[in-house]
Motif scaffolding. Structure first.
Motif, PDB file in Angstrom:
ATOM      1  N   LEU A 163      19.173 -15.116 -54.759  1.00 11.60           N
ATOM      2  CA  LEU A 163      18.657 -16.496 -54.696  1.00 11.60           C
ATOM      3  C   LEU A 163      18.116 -16.802 -53.308  1.00 11.60           C
ATOM      4  CD1 LEU A 163      21.164 -19.125 -56.201  1.00 11.60           C
ATOM      5  CD2 LEU A 163      18.700 -18.995 -56.609  1.00 11.60           C
ATOM      6  N   LYS A 164      18.916 -16.451 -52.306  1.00 14.54           N
ATOM      7  CA  LYS A 164      18.543 -16.768 -50.921  1.00 14.54           C
ATOM      8  C   LYS A 164      17.184 -16.167 -50.560  1.00 14.54           C
ATOM      9  CE  LYS A 164      20.337 -16.376 -46.194  1.00 14.54           C
ATOM     10  NZ  LYS A 164      21.498 -15.957 -45.385  1.00 14.54           N
ATOM     11  N   TYR A 165      16.952 -14.930 -50.994  1.00 14.80           N
ATOM     12  CA  TYR A 165      15.702 -14.252 -50.605  1.00 14.80           C
ATOM     13  C   TYR A 165      14.681 -14.212 -51.743  1.00 14.80           C
ATOM     14  CZ  TYR A 165      18.303 -13.146 -46.448  1.00 14.80           C
ATOM     15  OH  TYR A 165      19.023 -13.262 -45.290  1.00 14.80           O
ATOM     16  N   LYS A 166      14.969 -14.954 -52.794  1.00 16.21           N
ATOM     17  CA  LYS A 166      14.026 -15.096 -53.920  1.00 16.21           C
ATOM     18  C   LYS A 166      13.597 -13.750 -54.497  1.00 16.21           C
ATOM     19  CE  LYS A 166      12.092 -19.641 -53.966  1.00 16.21           C
ATOM     20  NZ  LYS A 166      12.478 -19.802 -55.350  1.00 16.21           N
ATOM     21  N   ALA A 167      14.568 -13.037 -55.009  1.00 22.50           N
ATOM     22  CA  ALA A 167      14.290 -11.745 -55.645  1.00 22.50           C
ATOM     23  C   ALA A 167      13.450 -11.946 -56.898  1.00 22.50           C
ATOM     24  CB  ALA A 167      15.604 -11.065 -56.005  1.00 22.50           C
ATOM     25  N   PHE A 168      12.795 -10.887 -57.313  1.00 16.26           N
ATOM     26  CA  PHE A 168      12.081 -10.932 -58.597  1.00 16.26           C
ATOM     27  C   PHE A 168      13.088 -11.103 -59.739  1.00 16.26           C
ATOM     28  CE2 PHE A 168      10.455  -8.939 -62.431  1.00 16.26           C
ATOM     29  CZ  PHE A 168       9.214  -9.532 -62.551  1.00 16.26           C
ATOM     30  N   GLY A 169      14.220 -10.400 -59.609  1.00 11.54           N
ATOM     31  CA  GLY A 169      15.205 -10.493 -60.688  1.00 11.54           C
ATOM     32  C   GLY A 169      16.609 -10.146 -60.228  1.00 11.54           C
ATOM     33  N   ILE A 170      17.542 -10.418 -61.128  1.00  8.76           N
ATOM     34  CA  ILE A 170      18.953 -10.111 -60.890  1.00  8.76           C
ATOM     35  C   ILE A 170      19.448  -9.362 -62.121  1.00  8.76           C
ATOM     36  CG2 ILE A 170      19.519 -12.455 -61.703  1.00  8.76           C
ATOM     37  CD1 ILE A 170      21.687 -11.024 -59.129  1.00  8.76           C
ATOM     38  N   HIS A 171      20.320  -8.393 -61.901  1.00  8.33           N
ATOM     39  CA  HIS A 171      20.912  -7.683 -63.042  1.00  8.33           C
ATOM     40  C   HIS A 171      22.412  -7.949 -63.059  1.00  8.33           C
ATOM     41  CE1 HIS A 171      21.461  -4.534 -66.086  1.00  8.33           C
ATOM     42  NE2 HIS A 171      22.659  -4.484 -65.529  1.00  8.33           N
ATOM     43  N   LEU A 172      22.903  -8.436 -64.200  1.00  4.51           N
ATOM     44  CA  LEU A 172      24.321  -8.785 -64.300  1.00  4.51           C
ATOM     45  C   LEU A 172      24.960  -8.145 -65.523  1.00  4.51           C
ATOM     46  CD1 LEU A 172      24.135 -12.639 -63.584  1.00  4.51           C
ATOM     47  CD2 LEU A 172      24.739 -10.835 -61.951  1.00  4.51           C
ATOM     48  N   GLY A 173      26.248  -7.806 -65.370  1.00  2.00           N
ATOM     49  CA  GLY A 173      27.056  -7.367 -66.501  1.00  2.00           C
ATOM     50  C   GLY A 173      27.654  -8.584 -67.197  1.00  2.00           C
ATOM     51  N   TYR A 174      28.374  -8.327 -68.266  1.00  3.27           N
ATOM     52  CA  TYR A 174      28.955  -9.402 -69.069  1.00  3.27           C
ATOM     53  C   TYR A 174      29.891 -10.277 -68.231  1.00  3.27           C
ATOM     54  CZ  TYR A 174      31.711 -11.433 -72.909  1.00  3.27           C
ATOM     55  OH  TYR A 174      32.357 -12.284 -73.754  1.00  3.27           O
ATOM     56  N   TYR A 178      25.466  -5.505 -43.469  1.00  4.21           N
ATOM     57  CA  TYR A 178      24.770  -4.364 -44.078  1.00  4.21           C
ATOM     58  C   TYR A 178      24.148  -4.765 -45.413  1.00  4.21           C
ATOM     59  CZ  TYR A 178      24.036   0.048 -46.489  1.00  4.21           C
ATOM     60  OH  TYR A 178      23.473   1.077 -47.193  1.00  4.21           O
ATOM     61  N   LEU A 179      24.982  -5.382 -46.235  1.00  2.00           N
ATOM     62  CA  LEU A 179      24.552  -5.784 -47.568  1.00  2.00           C
ATOM     63  C   LEU A 179      23.335  -6.706 -47.503  1.00  2.00           C
ATOM     64  CD1 LEU A 179      25.563  -5.584 -50.501  1.00  2.00           C
ATOM     65  CD2 LEU A 179      26.844  -7.670 -50.088  1.00  2.00           C
ATOM     66  N   GLU A 180      23.448  -7.714 -46.663  1.00  2.00           N
ATOM     67  CA  GLU A 180      22.361  -8.697 -46.589  1.00  2.00           C
ATOM     68  C   GLU A 180      21.071  -8.055 -46.071  1.00  2.00           C
ATOM     69  OE1 GLU A 180      23.557 -12.544 -45.449  1.00  2.00           O
ATOM     70  OE2 GLU A 180      21.508 -13.331 -45.388  1.00  2.00           O
ATOM     71  N   ASN A 181      21.204  -7.184 -45.073  1.00  2.83           N
ATOM     72  CA  ASN A 181      20.009  -6.502 -44.548  1.00  2.83           C
ATOM     73  C   ASN A 181      19.338  -5.644 -45.606  1.00  2.83           C
ATOM     74  OD1 ASN A 181      20.293  -7.536 -42.040  1.00  2.83           O
ATOM     75  ND2 ASN A 181      21.249  -5.718 -41.130  1.00  2.83           N
ATOM     76  N   GLN A 182      20.166  -4.914 -46.334  1.00  2.00           N
ATOM     77  CA  GLN A 182      19.623  -4.017 -47.366  1.00  2.00           C
ATOM     78  C   GLN A 182      18.884  -4.821 -48.437  1.00  2.00           C
ATOM     79  OE1 GLN A 182      20.078  -0.389 -47.852  1.00  2.00           O
ATOM     80  NE2 GLN A 182      20.302  -0.646 -45.669  1.00  2.00           N
ATOM     81  N   ILE A 183      19.500  -5.903 -48.848  1.00  2.00           N
ATOM     82  CA  ILE A 183      18.918  -6.708 -49.928  1.00  2.00           C
ATOM     83  C   ILE A 183      17.650  -7.411 -49.445  1.00  2.00           C
ATOM     84  CG2 ILE A 183      19.344  -8.769 -51.353  1.00  2.00           C
ATOM     85  CD1 ILE A 183      22.179  -7.664 -51.827  1.00  2.00           C
ATOM     86  N   LYS A 184      17.732  -8.002 -48.278  1.00  2.00           N
ATOM     87  CA  LYS A 184      16.571  -8.721 -47.727  1.00  2.00           C
ATOM     88  C   LYS A 184      15.385  -7.764 -47.532  1.00  2.00           C
ATOM     89  CE  LYS A 184      15.452 -11.698 -43.756  1.00  2.00           C
ATOM     90  NZ  LYS A 184      14.478 -11.004 -42.913  1.00  2.00           N
ATOM     91  N   SER A 185      15.644  -6.630 -46.891  1.00  2.00           N
ATOM     92  CA  SER A 185      14.540  -5.678 -46.647  1.00  2.00           C
ATOM     93  C   SER A 185      13.942  -5.209 -47.956  1.00  2.00           C
ATOM     94  CB  SER A 185      15.033  -4.438 -45.888  1.00  2.00           C
ATOM     95  OG  SER A 185      15.750  -4.815 -44.768  1.00  2.00           O
ATOM     96  N   SER A 186      14.790  -4.930 -48.935  1.00  2.00           N
ATOM     97  CA  SER A 186      14.283  -4.403 -50.215  1.00  2.00           C
ATOM     98  C   SER A 186      13.447  -5.455 -50.929  1.00  2.00           C
ATOM     99  CB  SER A 186      15.451  -3.968 -51.107  1.00  2.00           C
ATOM    100  OG  SER A 186      16.188  -2.949 -50.472  1.00  2.00           O
ATOM    101  N   ILE A 187      13.915  -6.697 -50.935  1.00  2.00           N
ATOM    102  CA  ILE A 187      13.162  -7.768 -51.611  1.00  2.00           C
ATOM    103  C   ILE A 187      11.798  -7.945 -50.942  1.00  2.00           C
ATOM    104  CG2 ILE A 187      13.075 -10.269 -52.043  1.00  2.00           C
ATOM    105  CD1 ILE A 187      16.127 -10.185 -52.494  1.00  2.00           C
TER     106      ILE A 187
END
Ligand code: TZP
Ligand code: MG
Length: 214
Positions: free
Chosen positions: A80-91, A51-60
């Motif tokens: 990284l795998k799907y070459k997103a425009f960006g990543i958002h991370l917490g501390y 589910y997670l991978e499908n959601q992320i791949k389709s959105s990217i």
């Protein structure tokens, strides 16, 4: 790195699935964060990882097609795998992720900050934007930090180099928009403001309109 276009990021909504990503783009959003917290999200009969991978791949893929700046929250390997425009991370996340790999892949890095310690740390990581939160009390996320208030936005703006956009997040609604931009935020990130509105589409379009007036 595909540099962030600040003008496309005045309004920076956060959603938790591809359906919402599609709707937001239809309504005119030019920057989106996909923040999937897997426990609440997986439909029945769906394997969580798939589910997670499908959601992320389709959105990217969809965001690339529509020139929308999509940031993936947390799942940096999939970004990284799907070459997103960006990543958002917490501390904490930023200690776990392979930041060098993200940088080499030219993936923009957005970082959350909640206090001076986190800000100092974030500034060393060559961030594409810095987020400050929660500005106001929020029901959406359990926070370890007290609300920052609007004056903290101006303080952060003065501590951060001018070329790094500042994102304000947490408990913000449309009525606060002007005062938050005036305090020095380049961008406003919201969840419940439009998601729990009776008319999400109108709300999103209002946000975009305000952003275009700046
Ligand atoms: N990070 C800091 S506050 C927050 C997140 C994800 C929640 C923002 O949601 P809302 O509904 O706009 O307060
Ligand atoms: Mg995180």
């Amino acid at each position: 790195m595909l540099e962030i276009d600040k003008n496309k990021m005045r309004f920076y909504p956060i959603v938790d699935n591809f359906e919402w990503v599609r709707k937001l783009i239809q309504w005119g959003a030019k920057s989106i964060q996909l923040r999937i917290k897997i426990n609440n999200n997986v439909p029945n009969n769906y394997e969580a990882g798939v589910y997670l991978e499908n959601q992320i791949k389709s959105s990217i893929e969809y965001c690339k097609k529509h020139q929308c700046q999509l940031f993936i929250n947390d799942y940096w390997e999939l970004a990284l795998k799907y070459k997103a425009f960006g990543i958002h991370l917490g501390y904490e996340d930023s200690h776990q992720a392979d930041l060098m790999a993200l940088q080499n892949a030219k993936i923009n890095l957005g970082l959350s900050t909640h206090d001076y310690n986190e800000l100092n740390f974030a500034l060393k990581l060559n961030p594409s934007y810095i987020a400050l939160g929660p500005i106001f009390p929020t029901q959406t996320k359990i926070m370890r930090f007290a609300p920052q208030g609007i004056s903290r936005i101006t303080e952060w703006r003065n501590l951060i180099p001018a070329n790094i956009p500042l994102v304000a997040i947490g408990g913000i609604s449309l009525e606060h928009g002007f005062s938050i931009y005036s305090a020095g935020a380049d961008s406003i990130s919201v969840i419940s403001d439009f998601k729990s509105s009776q008319h999400p589409e109108g709300r999103v379009k209002n946000w975009i309109q305000i952003g275009e007036c700046l």
